[in-house]
Design a protein around this motif. Sequence first.
Motif, PDB file in Angstrom:
ATOM      1  N   SER A  34      -2.706  13.210  21.264  1.00 47.67           N
ATOM      2  CA  SER A  34      -2.218  12.626  22.504  1.00 47.67           C
ATOM      3  C   SER A  34      -1.911  13.681  23.559  1.00 47.67           C
ATOM      4  CB  SER A  34      -0.945  11.807  22.234  1.00 47.67           C
ATOM      5  OG  SER A  34      -1.213  10.767  21.329  1.00 47.67           O
ATOM      6  N   TYR A  35      -1.608  14.904  23.110  1.00 49.34           N
ATOM      7  CA  TYR A  35      -1.224  15.970  24.025  1.00 49.34           C
ATOM      8  C   TYR A  35      -1.994  17.249  23.720  1.00 49.34           C
ATOM      9  CZ  TYR A  35       2.776  12.995  25.131  1.00 49.34           C
ATOM     10  OH  TYR A  35       3.566  11.943  25.517  1.00 49.34           O
ATOM     11  N   VAL A  36      -2.268  17.999  24.771  1.00 49.20           N
ATOM     12  CA  VAL A  36      -2.881  19.323  24.662  1.00 49.20           C
ATOM     13  C   VAL A  36      -1.942  20.322  25.312  1.00 49.20           C
ATOM     14  CG1 VAL A  36      -4.821  20.782  25.360  1.00 49.20           C
ATOM     15  CG2 VAL A  36      -5.236  18.407  24.671  1.00 49.20           C
ATOM     16  N   ILE A  37      -1.630  21.393  24.594  1.00 51.53           N
ATOM     17  CA  ILE A  37      -0.712  22.423  25.095  1.00 51.53           C
ATOM     18  C   ILE A  37      -1.515  23.694  25.353  1.00 51.53           C
ATOM     19  CG2 ILE A  37       1.342  23.802  24.623  1.00 51.53           C
ATOM     20  CD1 ILE A  37       0.813  20.733  22.545  1.00 51.53           C
ATOM     21  N   LEU A  38      -1.575  24.118  26.608  1.00 45.90           N
ATOM     22  CA  LEU A  38      -2.268  25.355  26.969  1.00 45.90           C
ATOM     23  C   LEU A  38      -1.223  26.419  27.265  1.00 45.90           C
ATOM     24  CD1 LEU A  38      -4.860  26.942  27.746  1.00 45.90           C
ATOM     25  CD2 LEU A  38      -4.496  26.146  30.084  1.00 45.90           C
ATOM     26  N   ILE A  39      -1.339  27.558  26.567  1.00 49.12           N
ATOM     27  CA  ILE A  39      -0.405  28.680  26.749  1.00 49.12           C
ATOM     28  C   ILE A  39      -1.160  29.832  27.392  1.00 49.12           C
ATOM     29  CG2 ILE A  39       1.160  30.278  25.581  1.00 49.12           C
ATOM     30  CD1 ILE A  39       1.401  28.173  23.363  1.00 49.12           C
ATOM     31  N   ARG A  40      -0.555  30.421  28.431  1.00 49.75           N
ATOM     32  CA  ARG A  40      -1.205  31.487  29.183  1.00 49.75           C
ATOM     33  C   ARG A  40      -0.359  32.759  29.183  1.00 49.75           C
ATOM     34  NH1 ARG A  40      -1.276  26.784  31.921  1.00 49.75           N
ATOM     35  NH2 ARG A  40       0.517  27.393  33.157  1.00 49.75           N
ATOM     36  N   SER A  41      -1.015  33.887  29.386  1.00 48.60           N
ATOM     37  CA  SER A  41      -0.314  35.157  29.528  1.00 48.60           C
ATOM     38  C   SER A  41       0.427  35.171  30.856  1.00 48.60           C
ATOM     39  CB  SER A  41      -1.304  36.322  29.470  1.00 48.60           C
ATOM     40  OG  SER A  41      -2.098  36.341  30.657  1.00 48.60           O
ATOM     41  N   PHE A  58      -3.017  24.275  21.640  1.00 47.60           N
ATOM     42  CA  PHE A  58      -2.622  23.454  20.502  1.00 47.60           C
ATOM     43  C   PHE A  58      -2.718  21.988  20.905  1.00 47.60           C
ATOM     44  CE2 PHE A  58      -0.475  27.501  20.009  1.00 47.60           C
ATOM     45  CZ  PHE A  58      -0.673  27.805  18.662  1.00 47.60           C
ATOM     46  N   ALA A  59      -2.751  21.112  19.917  1.00 44.74           N
ATOM     47  CA  ALA A  59      -2.812  19.677  20.186  1.00 44.74           C
ATOM     48  C   ALA A  59      -1.950  18.932  19.187  1.00 44.74           C
ATOM     49  CB  ALA A  59      -4.256  19.187  20.102  1.00 44.74           C
ATOM     50  N   LEU A  63       6.602  25.743  17.160  1.00 42.52           N
ATOM     51  CA  LEU A  63       5.867  26.714  17.980  1.00 42.52           C
ATOM     52  C   LEU A  63       6.879  27.409  18.865  1.00 42.52           C
ATOM     53  CD1 LEU A  63       3.350  28.010  19.330  1.00 42.52           C
ATOM     54  CD2 LEU A  63       3.195  25.974  20.770  1.00 42.52           C
ATOM     55  N   PHE A  64       6.927  28.738  18.789  1.00 45.93           N
ATOM     56  CA  PHE A  64       7.841  29.544  19.594  1.00 45.93           C
ATOM     57  C   PHE A  64       7.016  30.317  20.614  1.00 45.93           C
ATOM     58  CE2 PHE A  64       9.881  33.660  20.396  1.00 45.93           C
ATOM     59  CZ  PHE A  64      11.170  33.277  20.763  1.00 45.93           C
ATOM     60  N   VAL A  65       7.418  30.240  21.889  1.00 46.28           N
ATOM     61  CA  VAL A  65       6.668  30.872  22.975  1.00 46.28           C
ATOM     62  C   VAL A  65       7.593  31.803  23.743  1.00 46.28           C
ATOM     63  CG1 VAL A  65       5.363  30.452  25.087  1.00 46.28           C
ATOM     64  CG2 VAL A  65       5.191  28.841  23.187  1.00 46.28           C
ATOM     65  N   TYR A  66       7.172  33.070  23.887  1.00 42.49           N
ATOM     66  CA  TYR A  66       7.990  34.078  24.567  1.00 42.49           C
ATOM     67  C   TYR A  66       7.191  34.729  25.687  1.00 42.49           C
ATOM     68  CZ  TYR A  66      10.218  38.678  25.247  1.00 42.49           C
ATOM     69  OH  TYR A  66      10.786  39.809  25.787  1.00 42.49           O
ATOM     70  N   ARG A  67       7.774  34.737  26.886  1.00 36.00           N
ATOM     71  CA  ARG A  67       7.175  35.351  28.070  1.00 36.00           C
ATOM     72  C   ARG A  67       5.732  34.895  28.288  1.00 36.00           C
ATOM     73  NH1 ARG A  67       8.500  41.295  29.810  1.00 36.00           N
ATOM     74  NH2 ARG A  67       8.152  40.227  31.788  1.00 36.00           N
ATOM     75  N   CYS A  68       5.542  33.585  28.261  1.00 34.04           N
ATOM     76  CA  CYS A  68       4.241  32.966  28.522  1.00 34.04           C
ATOM     77  C   CYS A  68       4.426  31.812  29.501  1.00 34.04           C
ATOM     78  CB  CYS A  68       3.636  32.395  27.231  1.00 34.04           C
ATOM     79  SG  CYS A  68       3.231  33.605  25.958  1.00 34.04           S
ATOM     80  N   ASP A  69       3.366  31.505  30.236  1.00 32.51           N
ATOM     81  CA  ASP A  69       3.301  30.252  30.966  1.00 32.51           C
ATOM     82  C   ASP A  69       2.730  29.205  30.015  1.00 32.51           C
ATOM     83  OD1 ASP A  69       4.054  31.696  33.195  1.00 32.51           O
ATOM     84  OD2 ASP A  69       1.999  31.966  33.898  1.00 32.51           O
ATOM     85  N   TYR A  70       3.104  27.952  30.205  1.00 31.25           N
ATOM     86  CA  TYR A  70       2.456  26.896  29.413  1.00 31.25           C
ATOM     87  C   TYR A  70       2.443  25.593  30.198  1.00 31.25           C
ATOM     88  CZ  TYR A  70       7.221  25.320  28.220  1.00 31.25           C
ATOM     89  OH  TYR A  70       8.526  24.887  28.293  1.00 31.25           O
ATOM     90  N   THR A  71       1.478  24.743  29.861  1.00 26.09           N
ATOM     91  CA  THR A  71       1.376  23.412  30.439  1.00 26.09           C
ATOM     92  C   THR A  71       1.072  22.434  29.320  1.00 26.09           C
ATOM     93  OG1 THR A  71       0.454  24.346  32.485  1.00 26.09           O
ATOM     94  CG2 THR A  71       0.264  21.966  32.187  1.00 26.09           C
ATOM     95  N   ILE A  72       1.743  21.265  29.345  1.00 25.39           N
ATOM     96  CA  ILE A  72       1.481  20.220  28.362  1.00 25.39           C
ATOM     97  C   ILE A  72       0.787  19.070  29.099  1.00 25.39           C
ATOM     98  CG2 ILE A  72       2.510  18.607  26.705  1.00 25.39           C
ATOM     99  CD1 ILE A  72       4.913  20.566  26.549  1.00 25.39           C
ATOM    100  N   TYR A  73      -0.436  18.770  28.672  1.00 28.01           N
ATOM    101  CA  TYR A  73      -1.236  17.716  29.296  1.00 28.01           C
ATOM    102  C   TYR A  73      -1.300  16.491  28.371  1.00 28.01           C
ATOM    103  CZ  TYR A  73      -3.275  21.767  31.792  1.00 28.01           C
ATOM    104  OH  TYR A  73      -3.452  22.928  32.508  1.00 28.01           O
ATOM    105  N   GLU A  74      -1.256  15.307  28.941  1.00 26.37           N
ATOM    106  CA  GLU A  74      -1.666  14.132  28.173  1.00 26.37           C
ATOM    107  C   GLU A  74      -3.170  14.230  28.027  1.00 26.37           C
ATOM    108  OE1 GLU A  74      -0.510  10.282  29.408  1.00 26.37           O
ATOM    109  OE2 GLU A  74       1.620  10.770  29.549  1.00 26.37           O
ATOM    110  N   LYS A  75      -3.645  14.081  26.791  1.00 29.46           N
ATOM    111  CA  LYS A  75      -5.074  14.258  26.565  1.00 29.46           C
ATOM    112  C   LYS A  75      -5.915  13.275  27.375  1.00 29.46           C
ATOM    113  CE  LYS A  75      -8.637  14.483  23.035  1.00 29.46           C
ATOM    114  NZ  LYS A  75      -9.398  13.301  23.476  1.00 29.46           N
TER     115      LYS A  75
END
Length: 209
Positions: A152-159, A168-169, A193-205
């Motif tokens: 249902s969701y897609v998580i994109l993590i960026r530098s 991730f999904a 999921l642990f995220v440090y010093r990253c940008d991220y966006t959670i999209y509805e698939k």
Amino acid sequence: MQEQRKLGSRTIVFLILVLGLSLLLGGCALVADFGSNLRQQWAGLPLTLATYDDQAQKIDQVRGTSLAITRDRQFDEINSDGKQNKQSKVMKITVGSHLMRHVGSSLIAYQDGLTNVLDQHPQKVQAINKKRNVPFVNRFVHAVKDDFSGSSYVILIRSQTGQPIATFAGNRVRVSKTDVPSSTNLLIDGKRLFVYRCDYTIYEKAMLD
């Protein structure tokens, strides 16, 4: 008149049931998040940890069956009154009986059961895209659509410079704070999921279909 009252009563009952169900589901997610944090601090979790440079190139990777991440409080700044002035940005990472410290570069740590789809398809990423901007997400999901089926969701993590480093999904995603500055905890279908010093966006698939 009686019919209208019955209809009104049914509407109220329906709204109460919907509200109760929402609270129950929200509570379940909250309990699961709390339980995951508790397990990590007391027993550790089976996690894969990776750090990345500004260009989204992987620097190193560590995997542990009992890994925990906390803020290293010995680096907290204390004022003359003995009160905390500034939180440490240094992380203390225990891997079994071993110790790591990390600060600075982008870092993700994800529990066994989660798959970094982007890590598994580097050739396709290079083939379908030169500029990794928002349309990249749509193209990438369609290029490896089997990996996202049923999600249902897609998580994109960026530098820190906006280069994608992980994808991730999942069907259920919860976001919560941590005691480490510039970091976020996510719970994806019950996995940490642990995220440090990253940008991220959670999209509805559905947005990417």
